[in-house]
Design a protein around this motif. Structure first.
Motif, PDB file in Angstrom:
ATOM      1  N   GLU A 150      28.126  37.881  36.874  1.00 28.45           N
ATOM      2  CA  GLU A 150      26.568  37.202  36.553  1.00 28.45           C
ATOM      3  C   GLU A 150      26.351  35.940  37.568  1.00 28.45           C
ATOM      4  N   LEU A 151      27.112  35.368  38.305  1.00 29.57           N
ATOM      5  CA  LEU A 151      27.026  34.291  39.023  1.00 29.57           C
ATOM      6  C   LEU A 151      26.071  34.627  40.123  1.00 29.57           C
ATOM      7  N   LEU A 193      41.017  40.794  43.981  1.00 27.06           N
ATOM      8  CA  LEU A 193      41.611  39.612  43.517  1.00 27.06           C
ATOM      9  C   LEU A 193      42.065  40.070  42.002  1.00 27.06           C
ATOM     10  N   LEU A 194      43.402  39.834  41.745  1.00 30.36           N
ATOM     11  CA  LEU A 194      43.844  39.892  40.284  1.00 30.36           C
ATOM     12  C   LEU A 194      44.008  38.800  39.657  1.00 30.36           C
ATOM     13  N   LEU A 207      38.916  42.227  41.087  1.00 26.91           N
ATOM     14  CA  LEU A 207      37.758  41.922  41.501  1.00 26.91           C
ATOM     15  C   LEU A 207      37.758  42.075  42.985  1.00 26.91           C
ATOM     16  N   SER A 208      36.783  42.555  43.485  1.00 28.06           N
ATOM     17  CA  SER A 208      36.652  42.401  44.762  1.00 28.06           C
ATOM     18  C   SER A 208      35.561  41.223  45.013  1.00 28.06           C
ATOM     19  N   VAL A 209      36.161  40.263  45.949  1.00 30.73           N
ATOM     20  CA  VAL A 209      35.750  38.945  46.093  1.00 30.73           C
ATOM     21  C   VAL A 209      34.932  38.868  47.373  1.00 30.73           C
ATOM     22  N   ARG A 254      29.835  35.999  44.516  1.00 36.18           N
ATOM     23  CA  ARG A 254      29.464  37.593  45.027  1.00 36.18           C
ATOM     24  C   ARG A 254      31.075  38.080  44.519  1.00 36.18           C
ATOM     25  N   TYR A 255      31.038  38.699  43.308  1.00 33.34           N
ATOM     26  CA  TYR A 255      32.197  39.326  42.937  1.00 33.34           C
ATOM     27  C   TYR A 255      31.619  40.711  42.296  1.00 33.34           C
ATOM     28  N   ARG A 256      32.547  41.940  42.703  1.00 35.71           N
ATOM     29  CA  ARG A 256      32.514  43.133  42.014  1.00 35.71           C
ATOM     30  C   ARG A 256      33.364  43.551  41.090  1.00 35.71           C
TER      31      ARG A 256
END
Ligand code: KG4
Ligand code: ZN
Length: 346
Positions: free
Chosen positions: A340-341, A131-132, A142-144, A149-151
């Motif tokens: 932080e989700l 994701l941009l 981010l990697s969704v 759950r995000y990196r």
């Protein structure tokens, strides 16, 4: 499953009704343009008061457009952060009140998760994807991997790209919000007239930076002869700036694609989200990159890229399906990074 979504984190007062078959039953957006025009930007206190004045009517409209009543809802979702805290409180408290009175689940949605999951509403994209996220306040890769759950792979070191669009528009006297104004001006401009810098281009990793580009635009405007910019000068600056932004973001994105590919070799999907994802030149440039690297490119329709209630309702549905509802004492927050989700277990 039918969910009402409320969005009040910036200057859009929005409410929408969405169901779990990915149908948008209504999507009402009131943009507070006149309220903030005279100030050249969003004034938080004015925004909060305007949300308070009009939110009830916007919700009523969303329900009536969907031909539904509160009794038909299965949950109420609202942006609970990040954003301008006065507005966030108005939206979250309203959602809690409706949920409490009707005994419905309340879902505290992270505004960024709303943007992040929009592509699943519009295009049924499977996890994981790259994701941009590019908006007025955020700029990150981010990697969704799932709801909650995000990196984080990379982010801006200074300004968000939407902020750069808004500030450059202001310097050129193009008005607010700046993104669409710059895009319109750029359409009749020469993108080669000014050689603006491409901050971070070619560097390892996928962090971004826009403050140097903004400074360069300011310097260019000061150095041009005459007290005011001509229409052609504005158009050429806008076009040169927009091309520099598209160039630099596409370069950083190529790096992000490589990093994401290492983590999820089967993901092969790039999603853009957030207000700046409405920009046509940027979408075209990213689409070309995706063709080159064998990624699928997903860009939601521009109306669902800028702030709206449908994305909040949809994020609410994704969370409700997993049982991720929130308590009535959930505190709205101005700052709330995606990493932080809370999400479902992997
Ligand atoms: O996602 P959004 O509606 O609100 C935030 O969460 O920030 O994004 C707003 C940002 C503003 O900076 C606006 O200038 C920018 O998105 N924007 C655009 C375009 N439409 C909106 N930037 C470039 N081109 C556009 N067409
Ligand atoms: Zn947004």
């Amino acid at each position: 499953m039918i969910v009402l979504g409320i969005e009040t984190s910036c200057d859009e007062t929005a409410a929408a009704v969405v169901d779990d078959h990915r149908r948008i039953l209504s999507n009402v957006i009131y943009s507070q343009l006149d309220e903030h025009k005279a100030y050249g930007g969003v004034v938080p206190e004015i925004a909060a008061r305007a949300h308070l004045d009009i939110l009830d009517g916007v919700i009523r409209q969303a329900l009536s457009d969907a031909d539904l009543e509160v009794a038909d809802l299965d949950g109420v979702a609202a942006t609970a952060g990040p954003g301008l805290i006065g507005g966030v409180i108005v939206g979250a408290m309203t959602a809690k009140a409706i949920a409490a009175v009707r005994g419905l689940p309340f879902i505290a949605v992270n505004h960024l998760e709303g943007h992040a999951l929009t592509a699943r509403l519009t295009d049924d994209v499977a996890f994981p994807y790259l994701l941009l996220l590019i908006s007025g306040g955020h700029c990150q890769f981010l990697s969704v991997e799932g709801p909650g759950r995000y990196r984080l792979l990379g982010a801006t070191l200074d300004d968000a790209v939407g902020e750069a669009f808004d500030k450059c528009a202001k310097m050129m006297g193009l008005g607010f919000p700046g993104g669409p104004a710059v895009e319109t001006a750029a359409a009749s401009g020469n993108p080669k007239r000014f050689a603006f810098p491409r901050p971070m281009k070619g560097r390892p990793g996928c962090d971004l930076s826009f403050s140097g580009l903004k400074t360069s635009v300011r310097k260019t405007i000061i150095d041009l002869p005459g007290a005011t910019l001509s229409g052609q000068d504005s158009a050429d600056i806008a076009a040169s700036f927009q091309t520099a932004v598209a160039d630099v973001i596409t370069d950083r994105c190529a790096h992000a694609v490589a990093e994401f590919d290492q983590i999820h070799p089967n993901g092969k999907t790039l999603v853009v989200a957030g207000g700046v994802a409405a920009n046509t030149e940027l979408r075209e440039s990213l689409s070309m990159l995706c063709t080159l690297v064998g990624f699928r490119f997903i860009a939601p329709p521009p109306k669902l890229c800028t702030d709206n209630g449908a994305m909040i309702a949809w994020a609410g549905i994704e969370r409700l399906r997993l049982g991720l509802t929130d308590r009535m004492d959930f505190a709205p927050r101005p700052r709330w990074p995606l990493e932080e989700l809370r999400g479902a277990a992997a």
